[in-house]
Design a protein around this motif. Sequence first.
Motif, PDB file in Angstrom:
ATOM      1  N   PHE B 209       0.809  -1.220   0.000  1.00  0.00           N
ATOM      2  CA  PHE B 209       0.000   0.000   0.000  1.00  0.00           C
ATOM      3  C   PHE B 209       0.839   1.266   0.000  1.00  0.00           C
ATOM      4  CE2 PHE B 209       0.863   1.195   4.388  1.00  0.00           C
ATOM      5  CZ  PHE B 209       1.297  -0.008   4.931  1.00  0.00           C
ATOM      6  N   LYS B 210       2.157   1.131   0.267  1.00  0.00           N
ATOM      7  CA  LYS B 210       3.010   2.320   0.353  1.00  0.00           C
ATOM      8  C   LYS B 210       3.702   2.532  -0.975  1.00  0.00           C
ATOM      9  CE  LYS B 210       4.961   2.521   4.959  1.00  0.00           C
ATOM     10  NZ  LYS B 210       6.197   2.272   5.690  1.00  0.00           N
ATOM     11  N   VAL B 211       3.738   3.758  -1.426  1.00  0.00           N
ATOM     12  CA  VAL B 211       4.392   4.033  -2.706  1.00  0.00           C
ATOM     13  C   VAL B 211       5.899   3.888  -2.586  1.00  0.00           C
ATOM     14  CG1 VAL B 211       4.786   5.778  -4.457  1.00  0.00           C
ATOM     15  CG2 VAL B 211       2.583   5.620  -3.338  1.00  0.00           C
ATOM     16  N   MET B 212       6.474   3.324  -3.618  1.00  0.00           N
ATOM     17  CA  MET B 212       7.928   3.216  -3.697  1.00  0.00           C
ATOM     18  C   MET B 212       8.381   4.156  -4.810  1.00  0.00           C
ATOM     19  SD  MET B 212      10.708   1.279  -3.403  1.00  0.00           S
ATOM     20  CE  MET B 212      11.604  -0.023  -3.740  1.00  0.00           C
ATOM     21  N   GLU B 213       9.004   5.245  -4.409  1.00  0.00           N
ATOM     22  CA  GLU B 213       9.436   6.229  -5.404  1.00  0.00           C
ATOM     23  C   GLU B 213      10.591   5.692  -6.231  1.00  0.00           C
ATOM     24  OE1 GLU B 213       9.517  10.051  -2.877  1.00  0.00           O
ATOM     25  OE2 GLU B 213      10.584  10.525  -4.738  1.00  0.00           O
ATOM     26  N   ILE B 518       9.151  12.956  -5.924  1.00  0.00           N
ATOM     27  CA  ILE B 518       7.702  12.897  -6.082  1.00  0.00           C
ATOM     28  C   ILE B 518       7.039  14.258  -5.910  1.00  0.00           C
ATOM     29  CG2 ILE B 518       7.162  12.275  -3.689  1.00  0.00           C
ATOM     30  CD1 ILE B 518       5.569  10.604  -6.708  1.00  0.00           C
ATOM     31  N   LYS B 519       7.594  15.090  -5.038  1.00  0.00           N
ATOM     32  CA  LYS B 519       7.001  16.419  -4.841  1.00  0.00           C
ATOM     33  C   LYS B 519       7.079  17.255  -6.111  1.00  0.00           C
ATOM     34  CE  LYS B 519       5.297  16.304  -0.853  1.00  0.00           C
ATOM     35  NZ  LYS B 519       3.827  16.428  -0.730  1.00  0.00           N
ATOM     36  N   GLN B 521       7.250  15.953  -9.081  1.00  0.00           N
ATOM     37  CA  GLN B 521       6.314  15.322 -10.024  1.00  0.00           C
ATOM     38  C   GLN B 521       4.908  15.840  -9.789  1.00  0.00           C
ATOM     39  OE1 GLN B 521       6.625  11.112 -10.798  1.00  0.00           O
ATOM     40  NE2 GLN B 521       8.681  10.999  -9.951  1.00  0.00           N
ATOM     41  N   GLN B 522       4.592  16.038  -8.517  1.00  0.00           N
ATOM     42  CA  GLN B 522       3.270  16.564  -8.172  1.00  0.00           C
ATOM     43  C   GLN B 522       3.103  17.958  -8.763  1.00  0.00           C
ATOM     44  OE1 GLN B 522       2.797  17.100  -3.985  1.00  0.00           O
ATOM     45  NE2 GLN B 522       0.610  17.527  -4.107  1.00  0.00           N
ATOM     46  N   TYR B 523       4.141  18.760  -8.627  1.00  0.00           N
ATOM     47  CA  TYR B 523       4.101  20.110  -9.204  1.00  0.00           C
ATOM     48  C   TYR B 523       3.860  20.040 -10.716  1.00  0.00           C
ATOM     49  CZ  TYR B 523       5.939  24.238 -11.525  1.00  0.00           C
ATOM     50  OH  TYR B 523       6.082  25.296 -12.375  1.00  0.00           O
ATOM     51  N   ILE B 524       4.660  19.191 -11.386  1.00  0.00           N
ATOM     52  CA  ILE B 524       4.545  19.102 -12.850  1.00  0.00           C
ATOM     53  C   ILE B 524       3.140  18.653 -13.235  1.00  0.00           C
ATOM     54  CG2 ILE B 524       5.411  17.957 -14.922  1.00  0.00           C
ATOM     55  CD1 ILE B 524       8.094  17.594 -13.465  1.00  0.00           C
ATOM     56  N   ALA B 525       2.665  17.624 -12.552  1.00  0.00           N
ATOM     57  CA  ALA B 525       1.346  17.084 -12.895  1.00  0.00           C
ATOM     58  C   ALA B 525       0.269  18.153 -12.736  1.00  0.00           C
ATOM     59  CB  ALA B 525       1.033  15.880 -12.019  1.00  0.00           C
ATOM     60  N   ASN B 526       0.324  18.884 -11.637  1.00  0.00           N
ATOM     61  CA  ASN B 526      -0.692  19.912 -11.423  1.00  0.00           C
ATOM     62  C   ASN B 526      -0.601  21.027 -12.443  1.00  0.00           C
ATOM     63  OD1 ASN B 526      -2.252  18.914  -9.265  1.00  0.00           O
ATOM     64  ND2 ASN B 526      -0.567  19.353  -7.847  1.00  0.00           N
ATOM     65  N   ILE B 554       9.572  25.282 -23.363  1.00  0.00           N
ATOM     66  CA  ILE B 554       9.876  25.936 -22.079  1.00  0.00           C
ATOM     67  C   ILE B 554       9.819  24.928 -20.935  1.00  0.00           C
ATOM     68  CG2 ILE B 554       9.162  27.697 -20.418  1.00  0.00           C
ATOM     69  CD1 ILE B 554       8.013  29.296 -22.722  1.00  0.00           C
ATOM     70  N   MET B 555       8.786  24.111 -20.951  1.00  0.00           N
ATOM     71  CA  MET B 555       8.643  23.157 -19.846  1.00  0.00           C
ATOM     72  C   MET B 555       9.789  22.142 -19.835  1.00  0.00           C
ATOM     73  SD  MET B 555       4.543  22.557 -19.508  1.00  0.00           S
ATOM     74  CE  MET B 555       4.559  22.160 -17.775  1.00  0.00           C
ATOM     75  N   LYS B 556      10.275  21.811 -21.029  1.00  0.00           N
ATOM     76  CA  LYS B 556      11.401  20.890 -21.117  1.00  0.00           C
ATOM     77  C   LYS B 556      12.651  21.520 -20.522  1.00  0.00           C
ATOM     78  CE  LYS B 556      13.158  18.138 -24.736  1.00  0.00           C
ATOM     79  NZ  LYS B 556      13.160  17.830 -26.164  1.00  0.00           N
ATOM     80  N   GLN B 557      12.861  22.796 -20.842  1.00  0.00           N
ATOM     81  CA  GLN B 557      14.020  23.497 -20.256  1.00  0.00           C
ATOM     82  C   GLN B 557      13.873  23.525 -18.733  1.00  0.00           C
ATOM     83  OE1 GLN B 557      16.419  24.317 -22.282  1.00  0.00           O
ATOM     84  NE2 GLN B 557      15.421  24.471 -24.284  1.00  0.00           N
ATOM     85  N   MET B 558      12.628  23.655 -18.267  1.00  0.00           N
ATOM     86  CA  MET B 558      12.414  23.645 -16.812  1.00  0.00           C
ATOM     87  C   MET B 558      12.825  22.302 -16.214  1.00  0.00           C
ATOM     88  SD  MET B 558       8.752  25.620 -16.701  1.00  0.00           S
ATOM     89  CE  MET B 558       8.369  25.513 -14.972  1.00  0.00           C
ATOM     90  N   ASN B 559      12.491  21.227 -16.918  1.00  0.00           N
ATOM     91  CA  ASN B 559      12.861  19.898 -16.419  1.00  0.00           C
ATOM     92  C   ASN B 559      14.373  19.736 -16.252  1.00  0.00           C
ATOM     93  OD1 ASN B 559      10.350  18.846 -16.049  1.00  0.00           O
ATOM     94  ND2 ASN B 559      10.284  17.677 -17.961  1.00  0.00           N
ATOM     95  N   TYR B 560      15.122  20.473 -17.064  1.00  0.00           N
ATOM     96  CA  TYR B 560      16.577  20.375 -16.980  1.00  0.00           C
ATOM     97  C   TYR B 560      17.164  21.200 -15.835  1.00  0.00           C
ATOM     98  CZ  TYR B 560      17.083  17.915 -21.456  1.00  0.00           C
ATOM     99  OH  TYR B 560      17.058  16.981 -22.461  1.00  0.00           O
ATOM    100  N   GLN B 561      16.337  22.098 -15.234  1.00  0.00           N
ATOM    101  CA  GLN B 561      16.841  22.961 -14.154  1.00  0.00           C
ATOM    102  C   GLN B 561      16.572  22.342 -12.787  1.00  0.00           C
ATOM    103  OE1 GLN B 561      18.589  25.664 -14.665  1.00  0.00           O
ATOM    104  NE2 GLN B 561      18.337  25.410 -16.885  1.00  0.00           N
ATOM    105  N   GLU B 562      17.417  22.685 -11.819  1.00  0.00           N
ATOM    106  CA  GLU B 562      17.121  22.315 -10.436  1.00  0.00           C
ATOM    107  C   GLU B 562      15.766  22.912 -10.089  1.00  0.00           C
ATOM    108  OE1 GLU B 562      18.834  20.416  -8.481  1.00  0.00           O
ATOM    109  OE2 GLU B 562      20.859  20.384  -9.334  1.00  0.00           O
ATOM    110  N   PHE B 563      15.004  22.161  -9.320  1.00  0.00           N
ATOM    111  CA  PHE B 563      13.643  22.593  -9.005  1.00  0.00           C
ATOM    112  C   PHE B 563      13.646  23.964  -8.333  1.00  0.00           C
ATOM    113  CE2 PHE B 563       9.502  21.532  -6.596  1.00  0.00           C
ATOM    114  CZ  PHE B 563       8.732  21.976  -7.658  1.00  0.00           C
ATOM    115  N   GLN B 564      12.886  24.875  -8.910  1.00  0.00           N
ATOM    116  CA  GLN B 564      12.684  26.205  -8.355  1.00  0.00           C
ATOM    117  C   GLN B 564      13.955  26.993  -8.094  1.00  0.00           C
ATOM    118  OE1 GLN B 564       9.925  25.027  -5.274  1.00  0.00           O
ATOM    119  NE2 GLN B 564       8.176  25.342  -6.645  1.00  0.00           N
ATOM    120  N   ASN B 565      14.966  26.751  -8.917  1.00  0.00           N
ATOM    121  CA  ASN B 565      16.109  27.671  -8.850  1.00  0.00           C
ATOM    122  C   ASN B 565      15.756  28.921  -9.666  1.00  0.00           C
ATOM    123  OD1 ASN B 565      16.535  27.156 -11.567  1.00  0.00           O
ATOM    124  ND2 ASN B 565      18.511  26.133 -11.285  1.00  0.00           N
TER     125      ASN B 565
END
Lengths: 439, 608
Positions: B209-213, B518-519, B521-526, B554-565
């Motif tokens: 039942f527990k997610v494995m990231e 996962i956090k 991923q949650q941002y991206i999904a939303n 643009i979103m792809k370039q975002m994926n290449y950056q550290e989150f929220q830098n």
Amino acid sequence: MKAKAFQKIYTRIENITKATCVVEAEGITNEEMAYVDGRPAQVVKINDKWITLQIFPGTQGVATNAEVVFTGKPPTLKVGDDLRGRFFNAYGQPIDGGPAIDGEEREIGGPSVNPVRRKQPSELIATGIAGIDLNNTLVTGQKIPFFADPDQPFNQVMADVALRAKADIIILGGMGMSNDDYLYYKSVFDNAGALDRIISFMNTTENPPVERLLVPDMCLTAAEYFATEKNYKVLALLTDMTLFADALSIVSNRMDQIPSKDSMPGSLYSDLAKIYEKAVQFPDGGSITIVAVTTLSGGDITHAIPDNTGYITEGQLFLRRDTDIGKVIVDPFRSLSRLKQLVIGKKTRDDHPQVMNACVRLFADAANAKTKLENGFDLTDYDKRCLDYAKEYSRELLAIDINVDVDKMLDTGWDLFAKYFSKEEVGIKQVFVDKYWKN
Amino acid sequence: MSTKGKVVGIVSNLVTIEVDGPVGQNEICYIDLAGVKLMAEVIKITGNKAFVQVFESTRGLNVGCEAEFTGRMLEVTMGPGMLSRNYDGLQNDLNKMTDVFLKRGEYTPPLDNERKWAFKPIASEGDEVRGGDWIGEVQEGWIAHKIMVPFAFEGTGTIQSVAPEGEYTVEDTVAVVVDGEGNEQKLTMTMRWPVKVEVRTYKDKPRPFKVMETGVRTIDTLNPMMEGGTGFIPGPFGCGKTVLQHLISKYAEADLIIVVACGERANEVVEIFTEFPELDDPRTGRKLMERTIIICNTSNMPVAAREASVYTGMTIAEYYRMMGLKVLLLADSTSRWAQALREMSNRMEELPGQDAFPMDLPAIVSNFYSRAGFVYLHNGQSGSITFIGTVSPAGGNLKEPVTESTKKAARAFYALAQQRADSKRYPAIDPIDSYSKYLEYQEVVDYMDEHLEKGWVDKVLKMKDILLRGKEARDQINILGDDGVPIDYHVIFNKSEIVDFIILQQDGFDKVDASTPIKRQQYIANKILDICDSSFDFENFENVTTYFKKVINIMKQMNYQEFQNEKFNSLEKELDDLLAERRVNGDGGPGEDRKETVLDERRSGDEG
Ligand SMILES: Nc1ncnc2c1ncn2[C@@H]1O[C@H](COP(=O)(O)OP(=O)(O)O)[C@@H](O)[C@H]1O
Ligand SMILES: [Mg+2]
């Protein structure tokens, strides 16, 4: 073959099929070599005193009272520096009129390298062919086949690759090779002044098919000698592995084994892996690189032979004729070098991986546009640009007659991007766009 | 007196031995070839003939060679010191073999018998214990390695004494237990266990039942794996099975990773040998090798040992699970193991099933997968084995025995698609064919609600819907032509392309993009769901594609950056501005809803 004093001789053959016979004998060891009526044979099964022998040249004319001489040892090859420049048959006997090799006798098909003693391959092999160097970069210690229909010029490409590869020794293993092709290789190597770097083990179409089974092991035993004793970079060319596999199926059918897919033996994967896994980078600098040919039938790569091969080798080079430019190209979709990651962008310019991928992605868009066109739909402006790009990409980079260095290939890629597309459409990481985009 | 025998027949690595006493199925014997001992396993017995599969080349073997039976099945030896090791399929320590080439008959001990470990007692005199209970612990690298009552210990016993804190070798006695019959048993830090038998000393095995990231977006976001879950990755050669497994082994959130290289390429294992001691575990900062055990039986190593290798890996995983650890077991490729079974079954001239595989293949596969799982121990702790295997279907056709057998056994299915790989859409997991049954588990839905956000699973299903609609829209466009369909079809298709490019596709070779927490991923999904819920205004279909290509870029370039830098934030701003250009009043205008309904009707019409 004259019987020597210590050899065991028998004359009671019980059972004969097209490729095997069963003889009653004692003290026989598994996989040892024998001569049946003078023909080379090998023990493939022992059931108490009933010994099954696989007779390489076939059994035509073998009688039940034929003389069977056991040698007490598995197939061997005499190795030494004298092997250079020489041509042998599948048993390792000279066919060039030269003297027999006087060297250390080694069992062929010997043990595997301990995986923890291998080194990670990291040395790029430059061939000048952009379809290879740019999209499917080869590395020493790699094993990779050409997948090609029989009418494609794989022999020429392979000869080009061999001569440009800067190998210390090139070992050519011919399996069911036509005599014409054999002479072709000989003359190409001769013209290039490379004959003293060549060793050849040859089974031509004129020789019995089952003999082919020995060719890869002969080649790789010689290769291991040079790679471990001399730390040489050895390149082994094996052609045609499809005919090798066909010979395997002949033997296994004769032995009443249950065939799996495409009437190939169930052990095909292991049999092929044993050969291809001899490709290795040794820690002391020596290496064995295997470039093979697996001919296809009608481009079908789902057949058991190419399929199992693809699961074993580190990629494949797929040749096809591009009718748009009227040339043979290295197909960027079906071709793959699995070891390219180890060198591209590291041993080559940093933009290499991204340029390579973008080129192929746009080529894929062109393929979609082509489908649209064939279905009678209007093309968008982007579609049209893709089609124009594809032709030029194919001609300037994919065709097998290209011979330039990797930097030039990358520059050509950027030229094409700027000529046909906007930066967004190319979709490359910004740092590279800033650095290389041609205005 | 142990049973002895003589070789009477040889076909490849199947050897027939005439025996002088009792032998057991799966018993191990050693055949003497001029002083070299070849290990073999009994796989069939008829009368006084034992058929054994030899784990080595049988070249040079002859009738009359002697064999000695051990009375034991194939076992592994477990204790502290397995971490970071490279074993072969029979648990020989490959690093202890000095030669460049493997030598037949060279068997090296899996543990270090000399080394001393700092033992700390956990149990004390008078405690009642059973198999698998913790007696003490030693520090093995970063793992508090529990010293356990042997799994083979029957019933309950009482601890008579436990060694005091101090330095001991794996052979020293660290406890004495009196069993139910009043016999004293001396316990060391080592135990042996037959690999083909499941370790069942846990208390109970609930549904996972527990997610494995894993860090792989297309898995975590769309088809999540659970702690203790099972999954498999089928795919034609070259589609990315091994790269995907390597990525998972690098970034998955597990305490211990056991990688079984089963009948595939040696260079791929060399990659792990070379890289893992250098790479950092992103969560702990330790080297990856410190949480890894490699079982390596590559395609050129003895075929029979391939089968053994997956069982060896599983048994070691079970051992660490009993310490309350989260173990991830990866095997590449389980098809090679099945093929090894096929080779033997052919040689024994058994009646073949489909594609000449043995008849009982489905049972063997599901038996193996069932050993994974999340468990509670008797002391209230929990542990898990998550198992993900690859499958290499012949000819890339999923209708073949190994894939079909595995599909019945594994709960998550990550199908790699040739078409995606050809167009370099990596990882090539087909988002529509693949599934994770765990999304249907109420426990999982609840877990997500609590740990990620309320209604998360619904969002996931919505995203899958977007992909499906995108595919349908694209099919229609292909049939009817770009201008033969309403503009909205292009919008629907392009929205699904955002999901594809930004969530599904992931650059496994980029430092940042290779793994997404996962956090994030949650941002991206939303973010993407927000875009997909919006209506946009377009004059013609060509604008649609151009516009969304910009969004994707643009979103792809975002994926290449550290989150929220800083760069990430400025790209996000750029993205929001771009979205504002064409967005029609934010939350989904009526116009689009209507069009999408039309598509829905068409879909149900097709089915009817
Ligand atoms: N996630 C990925 N990102 C980039 N390239 C990939 C990815 N997955 C696979 N590839 C490419 O595909 C090749 C084959 O992948 P691999 O995992 O070895 O395939 P398989 O194990 O299915 O035969 C790799 O060498 C690499 O070039
Ligand atoms: Mg693989």
